[in-house]
Design an enzyme around this catalytic site. Structure first.
Site, PDB file in Angstrom:
ATOM      1  N   TYR A 165     -53.590 -27.683 109.127  1.00  0.00           N
ATOM      2  CA  TYR A 165     -53.928 -29.037 109.582  1.00  0.00           C
ATOM      3  C   TYR A 165     -53.244 -30.085 108.707  1.00  0.00           C
ATOM      4  CZ  TYR A 165     -57.159 -32.856 110.926  1.00  0.00           C
ATOM      5  OH  TYR A 165     -57.718 -34.031 111.360  1.00  0.00           O
ATOM      6  N   LYS A 194     -50.515 -32.876 109.816  1.00  0.00           N
ATOM      7  CA  LYS A 194     -50.858 -34.289 109.690  1.00  0.00           C
ATOM      8  C   LYS A 194     -49.877 -35.044 108.793  1.00  0.00           C
ATOM      9  CE  LYS A 194     -54.431 -34.647 112.373  1.00  0.00           C
ATOM     10  NZ  LYS A 194     -54.236 -35.321 113.676  1.00  0.00           N
ATOM     11  N   SER A 241     -54.291 -37.781 108.763  1.00  0.00           N
ATOM     12  CA  SER A 241     -55.588 -37.433 108.188  1.00  0.00           C
ATOM     13  C   SER A 241     -55.512 -37.497 106.672  1.00  0.00           C
ATOM     14  CB  SER A 241     -55.983 -36.019 108.617  1.00  0.00           C
ATOM     15  OG  SER A 241     -57.108 -35.550 107.875  1.00  0.00           O
TER      16      SER A 241
END
Length: 293
Positions: free
Chosen positions: A157, A161, A144
Site C-alpha cells: 500500500y 501511495k 496516504s
C-alpha cells in the site's frame, strides 16, 4: 474572501465512490453543481448515483474496475459522448492487503499496486487528452500517510501511495500549460478500510464528510497545483518533500565522511522544496561552485 465554489457545468468522475470517502466526495461535488460519474464495483455505485439524483443532482453509475484499462477507457468515452467533457477526476478507488513484508505474497503486492497506482494511471490517461484539448482539468490522486511516512504491514500500500505522489508531481508539470492541475490528497477517514486500525471512539472523529472539503478545494477553478493536502477529523495540513542544504565533500567524498557529518547533512536549517527533479542537480552544482543555466 474566496467566493463559494460553484461546479455548475463541470463533469466529474469519482472512482471507488460506492461508499466511504468516495461516496462523500461524489455527494459534495454533486451538491456544488457537478454532473458526477460514480464509479465502483457492484451495486453500490448505482445507490450513490440514485442518492445524488434524489437530491436534485445529475449522476450516472459505472461499474468497472479501475485496474481494467479498457473498461476505464470505455467509461470515459461514454461520458464524453453523452456529456461532452470531463473536468474533474478524483482517483479514490483502493484496496488493502495488509501483512508484514516477510509474510506478504507478491501477488497481493501486485494487486494493490494494480488498483491504486495503475488504476489511477489508467483513469488519468483516459481523461488526459480530453482535458488537454479543452485546456482545463483538475485531478486528485489519493495518497496516504503510509506512503509518505510508512506504516507497519503496508509495504504494498505504501509503495503504491508514494508512487502516486511521483505521478502527481510529473503530471502537474506536464499539464500546467493546459491548466490541468494535479494534486494529492492524504486522507484519514472512518471507512471500511480503516476498521480495526483505530479504536471506535477515535475512528468516530474521522468522518468522511470532514475530508471531502479538501477534495472540493483541490478541484476548484482556483485550485493549487502539485500540493499534498492531508485531511482528517476536520484538520488540514500540507506535506512536503524537502531537500536539506546538505554537505559538500568534493574529491574527499567517502561513505565514512558522510556518516561522520550526518548531523550537518540532516539539519533542517534552510531546507527547501524543489520545484522539479533537476533542482537537486542545480543545488549540488551550486555547492560545488560550478556555473550552470
Amino acid at each position: 474572501m474566496t467566493s463559494r465554489i460553484d461546479l455548475s457545468g463541470r463533469v466529474a468522475i469519482v472512482t471507488g465512490a460506492g461508499g466511504g470517502l468516495g461516496r462523500s466526495h461524489a455527494l459534495l461535488l454533486a451538491a456544488r453543481g457537478a454532473r458526477v460519474v460514480v464509479n465502483d464495483l457492484g451495486e453500490s455505485a448505482g445507490a450513490v448515483a440514485d442518492e445524488i439524483r434524489a437530491a436534485g443532482g445529475q449522476a450516472r453509475a459505472v461499474t468497472c474496475s479501475v485496474a481494467d484499462a479498457e473498461a476505464v477507457q470505455a467509461m470515459v468515452d461514454d461520458v464524453l459522448a453523452d456529456w461532452g467533457r470531463i473536468d474533474i477526476l478524483v482517483n479514490n478507488a483502493g484496496i488493502l492487503r495488509d501483512k508484514s513484508f516477510a509474510k506478504m505474497d507478491l501477488a497481493d503486492f501486485r494487486l494493490v499496486l494494480d488498483v491504486h497506482l495503475m488504476g489511477a494511471a489508467n483513469c488519468t490517461r483516459a481523461v488526459w487528452n480530453a482535458m488537454r484539448a479543452q485546456d482545463y482539468g483538475r485531478i486528485v490522486m489519493t495518497t496516504s500517510c503510509s506512503g509518505l511516512y510508512g506504516n507497519f504491514g503496508q509495504a504494498n500500500y505504501a509503495a503504491a501511495k508514494m508512487g502516486l505522489v511521483g505521478l502527481m508531481q510529473t503530471l502537474g508539470i506536464e499539464g500546467a500549460k493546459h491548466d490541468i492541475r494535479v494534486n494529492c490528497l492524504a486522507p484519514t477517514g472512518a471507512t471500511q478500510m480503516m476498521e480495526g486500525i483505530l479504536p471506535p471512539e477515535q475512528l468516530a472523529k474521522f468522518k468522511p464528510e470532514l475530508v471531502s472539503p479538501a477534495v472540493l478545494a483541490l478541484v476548484a477553478q482556483n485550485a493549487p497545483n502539485r500540493a499534498i493536502l492531508s485531511a482528517g477529523a476536520g484538520g488540514f495540513e500540507l506535506a512536503y518533500i524537502a531537500l536539506t542544504q546538505g554537505i559538500q565533500l568534493g574529491a574527499a567524498a567517502s561513505a565514512e565522511a558522510i556518516l561522520e557529518q550526518w548531523a550537518e547533512l540532516s539539519s533542517r536549517d534552510n531546507d527547501f522544496v524543489p520545484s522539479q527533479g533537476f533542482d537537486q542537480a542545480r543545488h549540488e552544482l551550486d555547492k560545488a561552485g560550478v556555473p550552470h543555466d
